[in-house]
Design a protein around this motif. Structure first.
Motif: not given
Length: 226
Positions: A1-13, A43-49, A70-78
């Motif tokens: 299962m693809t693991r995605i890290l969502i880093a967002e400070d807006d609680p609703s988003a 800690t969790h080594e996501p597949d995408l951020v 340290m990594s080439s994992v895909p990152v999408i900026m918001l």
């Protein structure tokens, strides 16, 4: 299962993205600030951020630089910013894509799929060995115990996906996205089951799933060294 890290400070988003991506079959991790995001990444080594630019404690640019060190994992900026300079900065510093707010959830999903496909394509050309199985992606050849295994193009793509991360469970939805991207919304679990059956037959696995390809009930399929 693809693991995605969502880093967002807006609680609703954050809630909206988490609910949507979980429903799409992704495993989601969340972080409300830059420090949490970096800790979750390590800690969790996501597949995408999915990485928000404006976050407390450590902004998205700083987190991106740390990830790229340290990594080439895909990152999408918001971000709420829509300037060309910001987009150029994000791509120059190593982001794979850039989405401005307010965003459309269907667009987010499409961009995630596109970035993941590019990332998988860039790992092509390698020779992958999993126990007695060898997948030569450049020659598009598969060998089992030194003997060639004849596969159809879709069988090969499915096996290559499983072999790319031995031991990792791939969900049915994730397999559909990777192997049948042109008809991901039309495909079904039966398509995946059928091709898993074809592969097992050609690899000599038994009907109970004992062998290289194993079923993880309720989650998906994985390839292991026999």
């Amino acid at each position: 299962m693809t693991r995605i890290l969502i880093a967002e400070d807006d609680p609703s988003a954050l809630r909206l993205l988490t609910k949507f991506l979980t429903a799409k079959g992704y495993e989601t991790l969340t972080a409300a600030d830059g420090r949490e995001a970096l800790h979750a990444f390590l800690t969790h080594e996501p597949d995408l951020v999915l990485l928000d630019v404006q976050m407390p404690h450590m902004d998205g640019w700083s987190v991106l630089r740390e990830i790229r060190s340290m990594s080439s994992v895909p990152v999408i900026m918001l971000t709420i910013r829509n300037s060309t300079d910001d987009k150029v900065r994000g791509l120059t510093e190593g982001a794979d894509d850039y989405v401005t707010k307010p965003f459309d959830l269907k667009e987010i999903d499409a961009r995630i799929q596109a970035v993941l496909r590019r990332a998988r394509a860039q790992t092509g050309g390698a020779v992958i060995a999993v126990g007695p199985l060898v997948v030569d992606d450049e020659a598009k050849e598969v060998r089992l115990n030194g003997r060639p295994v004849a596969l159809s193009p879709k069988e090969y793509e499915l096996l290559r996906l499983l072999a790319s991360r031995p031991g990792r469970v791939f969900s049915t939805q994730e397999i559909l996205q990777a192997v049948w991207p042109e008809r991901v919304h039309e495909g079904s679990a039966e398509d995946v089951k059928k091709y898993i059956y074809f592969l097992r037959s050609k690899l000599g696995d038994d009907r109970d799933g004992n062998g290289l390809i194993q079923t993880v009930r309720g989650f998906g399929y994985k390839l292991v060294a026999d």
